[in-house]
Design an enzyme around this catalytic site. Structure first.
Site, PDB file in Angstrom:
ATOM      1  N   SER A  21     -85.121  10.361 -68.987  1.00  0.00           N
ATOM      2  CA  SER A  21     -84.962  10.960 -70.316  1.00  0.00           C
ATOM      3  C   SER A  21     -86.178  10.894 -71.217  1.00  0.00           C
ATOM      4  O   SER A  21     -86.166  11.488 -72.301  1.00  0.00           O
ATOM      5  CB  SER A  21     -83.773  10.326 -71.042  1.00  0.00           C
ATOM      6  OG  SER A  21     -82.572  10.876 -70.572  1.00  0.00           O
ATOM      7  N   LYS A  27     -85.728   8.408 -81.700  1.00  0.00           N
ATOM      8  CA  LYS A  27     -84.549   9.019 -81.092  1.00  0.00           C
ATOM      9  C   LYS A  27     -83.320   8.449 -81.795  1.00  0.00           C
ATOM     10  O   LYS A  27     -83.260   7.236 -82.067  1.00  0.00           O
ATOM     11  CB  LYS A  27     -84.530   8.686 -79.598  1.00  0.00           C
ATOM     12  CG  LYS A  27     -83.461   9.395 -78.784  1.00  0.00           C
ATOM     13  CD  LYS A  27     -83.597   9.013 -77.304  1.00  0.00           C
ATOM     14  CE  LYS A  27     -82.599   9.734 -76.402  1.00  0.00           C
ATOM     15  NZ  LYS A  27     -82.767   9.376 -74.981  1.00  0.00           N
ATOM     16  N   SER A  75     -82.899  13.475 -72.037  1.00  0.00           N
ATOM     17  CA  SER A  75     -82.127  13.542 -73.253  1.00  0.00           C
ATOM     18  C   SER A  75     -82.933  13.343 -74.531  1.00  0.00           C
ATOM     19  O   SER A  75     -82.455  13.675 -75.613  1.00  0.00           O
ATOM     20  CB  SER A  75     -81.035  12.468 -73.200  1.00  0.00           C
ATOM     21  OG  SER A  75     -81.612  11.189 -73.203  1.00  0.00           O
TER      22      SER A  75
END
Lengths: 475, 100, 472
Positions: free
Chosen positions: C173, C74, C149
């Site tokens: 997330s 990420k 996210s």
């Protein structure tokens, strides 16, 4: 200085001291003064995204040591973020202690016995340093500023006094005593000029016993002299405003040392909104008894106790001697005087030689062992060296070390034999019969007259005390 | 806690956070933040008298490191990412007002 | 596609790590344009790292738990010299001078970092629609969101670009996009994985965790990145737990609580999946209890004060002075305002303002202070539940993956997506999402398993039972 018309000052001091650690508070960058800009920085003290703080153990211990030295309660404590935007603050928040500081509720006793309360002594991180480019070098009028983060994250302890101080002299004594303590316990190098010790003064005035007036905070106090002058200027300024029917505005004021006046820096329109909240990247400090005991056991004797010890060896002492004691304790030169006392030597003489000769060349102390100092003082005390000769020998020892007797010999400081001295004194008495008669009649001042003549005749090789002894024996 | 926030509140908060809002954003954010804060009033449905706040999930204490120097990063690498630099330092436009 | 475990075994047995790396690069090339998964692909770095793993194997050295396994990161984890953006314009082009601890740990275990994946800006969102660099599409149905996210990291595994990826979970997330993409996703116990180098959203809630297509792979990855880190003061003091070894421990004799508040309001298909999972676990020897934890209702409100409050402070440093983008201004304050106004997207600004407000003088006690007390009650309520059960079961999300734009105009509707996942973050405990059954349009449903701190091994074992029952 006394204030006119029954006015009284009310002073509280906030002292920030940088801690003498090897590294910064939250990272392993060196904590050192004077390096090239931005050479002691890392992701943590630059506040780069993703970086996290980890507490320096030594900084915690020095903070606790300060607490012990200031008679504080050392308590479990937490860290908060103080949020404000400023380019010298890399994260745009400062990690500081807020409602639960490590040290609270202490006091500091001034040399005259006056006690100043300490509200708190808490840990926080220092900011970077900003240089203002442009004509003035000051913030106003600069068109560009440059930031160096070497100082960012250096550990600080902020020591906040109660509003107990009533004169500028007391304020000066407080900072001097606090500085001596911080140096003695190894927490700080106490350099006000370099900014490792920074003092802000909260000053207000009132009529005796009236409620406290509105205070102003004075910044940029870079020496004890500045502190005292600034407080006096500010108190008089406030009195003038009040006596003219005006009001004091709560504000931060800047001390201008050259112009000798304070001027408005920032008006506190309302309480700043720092949005304090617990720092989630750090855990609490809860030093257990063993850790506290270890720190306490490591504390050296504090200046007040050391001064008391030396003063007790002197008995009655003059103001000059009191100052001399303060000087040698401040500079950590106690061992020389104590060494002479241990050898049953002349403590008063040792104090004078330490406060004058050694204090004038503190760096030279590595060359001067306590034993050699004791020996030199003994030679002077026994009349083997005159005062001037003893000072010369000490100067030489401080400069380059060596053996005091050998130095004395090399310098030709052969002591006048008592026979030679006796002959010289006899000759001088014969040459000055009137003065001799007056001395015999009890005018002691004339001893100095004869000492002067003997010194001149012997080119300074005689010892003053021996001359007096000779004169007395003939009286 | 019954009044959701006003447009002035949002404007003040934007200033504190160093954000500029257009008139249209000011209206929208006032409405949206108000909605969230009204929802947040359900926190008052619990009796929280005497409950200690939790700022941190675990009760770790005294996490410290030794006072040992670690190498700093290469200054050239530090300033390489600076939006503006001069003379080994980070450069910023003129500063109005002193630090607190 | 091979699992991470198979790749690591093959590489240790002498197969070149380049085989998996080239397969990964080919898969990325095939679909990245369509799905917008990777913001940066480190082709050269991946090949170099693969060759280094091969060299280690040739020298007879241990190439690590994840030898030659391609992994996606990420883009809120710092990587030395490689752009790290948090999907924000304010950080566009920034190259950190250091690696996050997890990045170094992965490299030490032989994993091959393929690049950086898309996210909601600064991890604030539940759909990856808040990225400054465009949304990521759900590989299972590109008209729908992958969740957020960590949408890019979820999509990377779901599109078989990499067998593993790392996300971060502040309020769901990792678990929510795992559910929406049909993957295993884990929110580890707070402090199990180092946060050093993870760009903070809400420091007391953030935790890095794995995405994988199998329970065993997720356990393998978590084991590789767990353990104490002296650079993170909030890191747990103990070494990494043994996880893979316990994946097949089963649930016999375990007490599992079905918590009413963790299914309430979910779509029928989701509730049905959870109920079916309960039956499977019961058949496997677990005892099922039904519980109600009313405090969970307050999680959302507490979270949407605590997380923005911390974020408002964490995101102050993006001021245009030391790194990232700057928009000039007449003075330093104007410069900071211009930089932040242009650099942050709408959702980030919304949360910064909400958090600033919650912390500001006069409102602190009513909002933030109150939320911290609710957090205490939440922790106590979970502790009471874990007196009666070894773990909790519920839904991960109220629905399957939703379509683009369906929740973007109403922040509150978007926030409700996190209602089942938030409580675990507030309590600092462990939870995972495991795919179990399908719903609307044959899209996957995630079942959530929750446990107390350090209960990951137990959760993996239960998840494995469900995985087998689901035919994988």
């Amino acid at each position: 200085m006394s204030l006119p018309n029954g006015w009284e000052m009310v002073i509280g001091l906030e002292v920030h001291t940088e801690l003498k650690t090897k590294t910064k508070l939250f990272c392993g960058c060196a904590n050192a003064f004077g390096s090239a800009p931005n050479t002691q920085v890392c992701p943590i003290c630059l506040g780069l995204p993703g970086s996290l703080p980890v507490m320096n153990e030594r900084a915690v211990e020095l903070a606790m040591a300060i607490g012990f030295a200031l008679n504080c309660t050392i308590q479990d404590s937490t860290f908060h973020r103080k949020n404000y935007f400023y380019p010298d603050m890399p994260k745009d928040y400062q990690i500081s202690q807020y409602d639960v500081p490590i040290n609270a509720h202490g006091y500091l006793t001034l040399p005259d016995g006056f006690r100043v309360s300490i509200e708190r002594a808490h840990m926080e991180e220092d900011t970077g340093k900003t240089t203002h480019l442009g004509t003035s070098g000051r913030i106003h009028g600069a068109d560009r500023s440059l930031v160096d983060y070497n100082r960012s994250g250096v550990p600080l302890v902020e020591i906040v006094s109660g509003p107990d101080i009533r004169t500028s002299q007391q304020a000066r004594d407080y900072v001097a005593e606090l500085r001596a303590i911080l140096i003695a316990i190894g927490a700080s190098d106490g350099r006000m000029e370099e900014g490792s010790l920074r003092v802000d003064a909260n000053v207000s005035v009132r009529k005796a016993d009236a409620p406290f007036g509105t205070r102003c905070e004075i910044k940029n106090l870079n020496s004890l002299r500045s502190l005292q002058r600034a407080i006096e200027y500010e108190a008089l300024r406030q009195i003038e405003v009040l006596e003219d029917g005006g009001k004091i505005r709560q504000e931060t004021r800047h001390w201008d040392e050259d112009r000798g006046e304070t001027s408005t820096l920032r008006v506190k329109e309302e309480a700043e909104d720092y949005r304090y909240f617990r720092e989630p990247d750090l855990v609490d400090l809860a030093p257990d008894q063993a850790w506290r005991d270890r720190v306490k056991a490591g504390l050296p004797r504090l200046p007040a106790e050391r001064r008391g010890l030396i003063e007790s060896l002197l008995g009655e002492l003059s103001d000059a001697q009191r100052d001399a004691v303060a000087t040698i304790v401040d500079q950590g030169l106690d061992e020389y005087v104590l060494g002479v006392a241990d050898a049953k030597g002349d403590v008063s003489l040792a104090l004078a030689r330490t406060a004058n000769e050694i204090a004038a060349n503190v760096a030279g102390r590595t060359n001067l062992s306590v034993a050699n100092f004791v020996a030199t003082v003994a030679m002077e005390q026994l009349g083997q060296l005159s005062a001037t000769q003893a000072k010369t020998v000490l100067g030489e020892l401080l400069e380059s070390g060596g053996d005091p007797a050998a130095i004395a010999k090399a310098k030709g400081f052969e002591q006048l034999s008592s026979d030679t001295l006796s002959v010289t004194v006899g000759e001088l008495i014969e040459a000055n019969p009137d003065e001799w008669q007056r001395f015999k009649d009890g005018d002691d001042k004339l001893a100095q007259f004869f000492i002067g003549l003997v010194m001149k005749a012997t080119k300074g090789q005689a010892n003053g005390k021996a001359v007096i002894a000779e004169l007395q024996s003939r009286r | 806690m019954t009044e959701p926030l006003s447009r002035e509140d949002v404007s003040h908060v934007a200033k504190l956070a160093r954000l500029r809002l257009t008139e249209e954003e000011l209206v929208r954010y006032t409405e949206q933040l108000g909605k969230i804060l009204v929802h947040a009033q359900d926190l008052n449905s619990l009796d929280l008298a005497g409950v200690a706040p939790t700022a941190h999930p675990f009760g770790l204490v005294n996490v410290v490191r030794q006072d040992e120097v670690h190498p700093s990063i290469d200054p050239a690498a530090v300033l390489a990412e600076a939006p503006d630099a001069e003379d080994g330092r980070f450069a910023v436009p003129r500063i109005v007002g002193e630090a607190p | 596609m091979k699992t991470a475990q198979q790749i690591a075994n093959d590489v240790r047995a002498g197969e070149s790590a380049l085989v998996a790396v080239e397969a990964s690069l080919a898969a990325i090339k095939a679909r990245n344009e369509e799905l917008n998964v990777f913001l940066y692909v480190d082709e050269d770095g991946a090949r170099t790292a693969a060759e280094a793993v091969d060299a280690k194997v040739r020298r007879g050295e241990d190439p690590g738990l994840l030898a030659g396994v391609p992994i996606a990161l990420k883009d809120n984890m710092c990587t030395t010299g490689i752009p790290t953006t948090c999907s924000s314009k304010i950080l566009e082009g920034w190259k950190p001078p250091y690696n996050a601890t997890v990045v170094d740990m992965l490299a030490a275990q032989g994993a091959i970092s393929m690049g950086k994946t898309n996210l909601d800006e600064f991890a604030m969102g539940s759909s990856t629609e808040n990225s400054a660099f465009g949304p990521t599409r759900n590989p299972l149905d590109p008209t729908r969101v992958p969740g957020g996210s960590s949408g890019g990291s979820a999509a990377a595994v779901a599109a078989e670009m990499t067998p593993l990826s790392l996300g971060s979970d502040t309020g769901g997330s990792i678990r929510q996009p795992a559910a929406l993409c049909g993957l295993v996703g884990v929110k580890p116990t707070y402090g199990l994985v180092s946060r050093y180098g993870l760009i903070a959203f809400a420091s007391s809630l953030d935790q890095i965790g794995p995405f994988a297509s199998t329970v065993t792979d997720a356990a393998l990855l978590l084991e590789a990145i767990s353990g104490h880190d002296p650079m993170d003061s909030t890191s747990l003091p103990e070494p990494a737990p043994s996880l893979v070894a316990h994946v097949n421990d089963g649930v016999a004799g375990k007490r599992i609580a079905l918590v009413r508040e963790l299914v309430e309001g979910a779509d029928d298909a989701v509730v049905a999946s959870v109920n079916r999972a309960v039956e499977v676990l019961k058949d496997a020897g677990a005892t099922i209890v039904e519980l109600s934890i009313p405090e969970l209702h307050l999680g959302l409100s507490a979270y949407y004060l605590i997380a923005p409050a911390e974020a408002s402070s964490n995101l102050a440093r993006y001021d245009g002075v030391r790194f990232g983008n700057r928009i000039d201004g007449d003075d330093v304050t104007a410069m900071m305002e211009a930089t932040r106004t242009a650099g942050f997207g709408a959702e980030v600004k919304r949360r910064i303002m909400l958090g600033t407000y919650a912390l500001s003088a006069g409102y602190f006690d009513a909002y933030y202070g109150q939320a911290l007390k609710v957090r205490t009650r939440m922790i106590e309520a979970f502790a009471a539940a874990y007196q009666q059960a070894d773990m909790i079961i519920g839904a991960t999300t109220p629905s399957v993956a939703f379509t683009f734009g369906s929740k973007t105009n109403d922040p509150m509707a978007m926030y409700l997506n996190d209602v089942f996942t938030i409580p675990t973050n507030l309590a600092g405990e462990a939870a995972l999402s495991v795919p179990f059954g399908t719903g609307e349009a044959d899209l996957p449903i995630g079942v959530q398993l929750l446990g107390p701190g350090r209960s990951e091994a137990r959760l993996f074992a239960a998840a494995r039972v469900l995985e087998i029952a689901d035919g994988r």
